[in-house]
Structure formats: C-alpha cells, structure tokens
Motif scaffolding. Sequence first.
Motif, short mmCIF file in Angstrom:
data_model
loop_
_atom_site.label_atom_id
_atom_site.label_comp_id
_atom_site.label_asym_id
_atom_site.label_seq_id
_atom_site.Cartn_x
_atom_site.Cartn_y
_atom_site.Cartn_z
N PHE A 135 0.76 -0.91 -0.09
CA PHE A 135 0.04 0.04 0.03
C PHE A 135 0.72 1.14 -0.04
O PHE A 135 0.55 2.18 -0.63
CB PHE A 135 -1.04 0.02 1.23
N ARG A 136 2.01 1.29 0.88
CA ARG A 136 2.85 2.32 0.89
C ARG A 136 3.49 2.71 -0.46
O ARG A 136 3.64 3.82 -0.90
CB ARG A 136 4.03 2.08 1.89
N ASN A 137 4.03 1.63 -1.08
CA ASN A 137 4.88 1.93 -2.50
C ASN A 137 3.74 2.19 -3.48
O ASN A 137 4.01 3.23 -4.27
CB ASN A 137 5.31 0.37 -2.98
N THR A 138 2.59 1.54 -3.42
CA THR A 138 1.31 2.11 -4.66
C THR A 138 1.14 3.53 -4.38
O THR A 138 1.03 4.18 -5.36
CB THR A 138 0.47 1.05 -4.48
N MET A 139 0.80 3.89 -3.28
CA MET A 139 0.47 5.22 -2.83
C MET A 139 1.53 6.14 -3.19
O MET A 139 1.09 7.07 -3.79
CB MET A 139 -0.10 5.22 -1.48
N ALA A 182 9.81 -1.09 -4.54
CA ALA A 182 9.28 -1.32 -6.02
C ALA A 182 8.16 -2.14 -6.11
O ALA A 182 7.44 -2.12 -7.16
CB ALA A 182 10.41 -1.97 -6.90
N ASP A 183 7.89 -3.08 -5.16
CA ASP A 183 6.87 -4.05 -5.00
C ASP A 183 5.62 -3.52 -4.85
O ASP A 183 5.15 -2.70 -3.84
CB ASP A 183 7.25 -5.37 -4.01
N VAL A 184 4.56 -3.55 -5.74
CA VAL A 184 3.50 -2.79 -5.57
C VAL A 184 2.20 -3.85 -5.99
O VAL A 184 2.50 -5.23 -6.19
CB VAL A 184 3.24 -1.80 -6.64
N PHE A 185 1.07 -3.56 -5.74
CA PHE A 185 -0.45 -4.55 -5.79
C PHE A 185 -0.16 -5.25 -7.33
O PHE A 185 -0.52 -6.50 -7.34
CB PHE A 185 -1.49 -3.74 -5.77
N ASP A 186 0.48 -4.45 -8.35
CA ASP A 186 0.23 -5.11 -9.70
C ASP A 186 1.46 -6.17 -9.63
O ASP A 186 1.03 -7.27 -10.22
CB ASP A 186 0.67 -4.18 -10.57
N THR A 187 2.47 -5.93 -9.41
CA THR A 187 3.65 -7.03 -9.19
C THR A 187 3.18 -8.35 -8.25
O THR A 187 3.47 -9.41 -8.45
CB THR A 187 4.95 -6.38 -9.04
N TYR A 188 2.50 -7.74 -7.07
CA TYR A 188 2.29 -8.73 -6.29
C TYR A 188 1.08 -9.76 -6.80
O TYR A 188 1.20 -11.05 -6.42
CB TYR A 188 1.62 -7.84 -4.88
N VAL A 189 0.09 -9.37 -7.53
CA VAL A 189 -0.83 -9.98 -8.07
C VAL A 189 -0.22 -10.90 -9.15
O VAL A 189 -0.72 -12.31 -9.04
CB VAL A 189 -1.83 -9.20 -8.83
N VAL A 242 -7.13 -9.04 -4.28
CA VAL A 242 -6.59 -7.81 -4.38
C VAL A 242 -6.87 -7.06 -5.52
O VAL A 242 -6.88 -5.83 -5.21
CB VAL A 242 -4.89 -8.21 -4.70
N GLY A 243 -7.28 -7.50 -6.42
CA GLY A 243 -8.12 -6.74 -7.58
C GLY A 243 -9.31 -6.13 -7.13
O GLY A 243 -9.46 -5.23 -7.67
N ILE A 244 -10.19 -6.76 -6.37
CA ILE A 244 -11.28 -6.01 -5.62
C ILE A 244 -10.92 -5.08 -4.89
O ILE A 244 -11.35 -4.00 -4.83
CB ILE A 244 -12.06 -7.28 -5.03
N PHE A 245 -10.01 -5.18 -4.11
CA PHE A 245 -9.36 -3.90 -3.24
C PHE A 245 -9.04 -2.89 -4.01
O PHE A 245 -9.70 -1.78 -3.79
CB PHE A 245 -8.48 -4.58 -2.25
N LYS A 246 -8.30 -2.93 -5.14
CA LYS A 246 -7.80 -1.93 -5.83
C LYS A 246 -8.99 -1.28 -6.50
O LYS A 246 -9.33 -0.12 -6.55
CB LYS A 246 -6.72 -2.44 -7.05
N SER A 247 -10.08 -2.13 -7.12
CA SER A 247 -11.33 -1.55 -7.59
C SER A 247 -12.12 -0.57 -6.68
O SER A 247 -12.55 0.46 -7.03
CB SER A 247 -12.02 -2.60 -8.35
N VAL A 248 -12.28 -1.04 -5.51
CA VAL A 248 -12.99 -0.45 -4.66
C VAL A 248 -12.35 0.63 -4.16
O VAL A 248 -13.12 1.72 -3.95
CB VAL A 248 -13.45 -1.69 -3.38
N VAL A 249 -11.23 0.78 -3.77
CA VAL A 249 -10.45 1.91 -3.27
C VAL A 249 -10.57 3.11 -4.57
O VAL A 249 -11.01 4.15 -4.43
CB VAL A 249 -9.06 1.75 -3.18
N GLY A 250 -10.35 2.60 -5.74
CA GLY A 250 -10.53 3.67 -6.98
C GLY A 250 -11.64 4.23 -7.03
O GLY A 250 -11.99 5.35 -7.54
#
Length: 336
Positions: A108-112, A285-292, A308-316
């Motif tokens: 979450f920190r890296n992505t944000m 460098a590790d973000v949600f996309d690379t983690y998925v 993880v994908g659902i979490f990203k979509s809900v936040v967006g």
Amino acid sequence: MIMQEVVVTLSQSNTEHAILASGSERERGGKKRSRLERMKVIIAREKYLYVLALPGLLFFLIFKYFPIWGLALAFQNYSPYLGFWGSEWVGLKYFYDFFTNPDFLLLFRNTMAISLLNIMFFFPVPIVLSLLINEVRSMKFKKTIQTIIYLPHFLSWVIIAGICFIILGQSDGIINKIIVELGGQPIGFLTEPNYFWGLLTAQSIWKEAGWGTIIFLAALAGINQDLYEAAQIDGANRWKQMLNVTLPGIKSTIIVLLILRLGQVMEVGFEQVYLMMSSPVSHVADVFDTYVYRTGIQNGRFSYATVVGIFKSVVGLLLVVMANRLAKKFGEEGLY
C-alpha cells in the motif's frame, strides 16, 4: 331503495375506476410504444454511427463486463481442476488473509507513493506543455514540437527500460562513464532505493506527457477568442490572459481528468515497475500489480489475487465518488 342506490353508486364508481385504470394503462402502453418507435427512428437514422461504435461496445462487453463473474473466485478456494462450480466456497477467508498479511502495508505504501508522485508531478506537466504550445504563433513550429513530444508514447516500456539501462547503468551507463572520466565515483541510479520512485515518475513524464497534451489542446481550441480580445482591450498581457482566460477555460477539463486519475490511483503500471525492479530496490518497487502477478500467476493463488484486484477497484471507486462530490460541492460540473 337506499341500498339499491348505494349498490348502483358503488358499481358506477368501480366502473369509472376501471375505465380510468384501463385508460392509464393504454396511455403507458402508448408511451412505451412511442419510445420504442423513437428509438427505432434514431437507430435507423444513426445506424452507421452505431456500427462504428460496435467494436468498442463488443470490447467492453467481452473484456470488461463478462469477466465480472470471475470476482466470485475471491470467495472460493478455486482450483482449475475442479472448475468454478466444483471449487469450495470459503467466504471472506482470503480477504482476511490479505488484510492481515505483513506485506499489505508495504504494498500500500509503495503504490500510494508512486501514484501521489505521478499526480503531483506528472499530471500538471501536460497542462503546462499545452499552455506553452498554445502560446506559439508559428503553426509549423507548433506542429513540429507536438510531433516530437508525441513520439515517446509509441515506444513500449521495454524500450524505455532499455534506454534507461543504457543511460543510467552503474558499470557501463553513459552518465556514470562521464562521472568516472571527471574523476567521480559511479552512482547506482538503478539500484539505489532512494532514486527509484523519482525514476519511475521521470519515465512517465518523458513517455506520456506529450500524449496527454492532446485533450488539453482540444480544450484550449474551444475557448472563445472574443474573451482574449476583451482582455487585450482591458490591457491584460499574455500572462494575465493565461491566468484569467485560458486556465478558467480549461478548468472543467482539468477537474474531470483529475477525478479519472484518482480512480486509477491503485494502478501504477505493472510493465514499467516490473521491468525496472531488481533485488536492491524490491522493498520500494513491489506494488499491488507486481504482487498480483507473483501470487496469482506464478504461484497459482487465483482466489487470493482476485481479492487484491477487488480491493484496488473498490479504493478507486471510492476516490472517484468522493472527488466528484467534492467538485460538485465547489460548484464544478464533475464527472457525473
């Protein structure tokens, strides 16, 4: 006699209600038929436009709407051998595993951080470029500049990463060779964690800033030229015209694009990050996309990756809704 009159009155009232109800039903049916007829007329009149839009509609149906059923995998212990209907339903187990995972806060920190840097530095650059290009009077020079800044958009991230390795490599990079020739020590631009987020932001600016000017230049072209003439009569110079005419003229476009950009705050670009990632910088460098990709594709944990994908979509989605309401509150048009 009184009872007979009451019965006759009630029967007349029921008959009137029935007639009114049937009339209203016929009216609703007529409205529905009239709407269908209007739709048929519009489709027949604009049939070529609908045919032109058909590939785009099919794209969204096939790749955006049909896959929605796959979100159910987040609530299953999905196995490709058992299939969708044979896999065990586990409820919110994988949601709990994801949010309690020690890697969650790091991801979450890296992505944000990368997204906020893009919003702060990358998002304003196309606006500034558009304003500068708009001030150029020579049409030939303007077209040349636009062509040059558009070109990086058509390069893949593989090529962009290769160019960065050639320029910034620690052992054989062009910049480090110059530094060594001048008597300095080589700098690990690609292996130093402190440089990684800034490097990604600079790459995004160089590759996509020119392409991002297209929408803003189109918005600038729609500004009423009489406003500039009125500003000149009032004695406004070019700088004041830009502040008082140009920027207010494209303010709504800027707000809409900013709202859309907030909806992609969890999308930082898998290909770019994956190509630039290395062991020394993996913790930044590790973000949600690379983690998925790592957990879902490489390790086969499809259900966990779906969470993880659902979490990203809900936040967006939440960010878009809140930003749109905030824009409406301040009197702007917003996204919807």
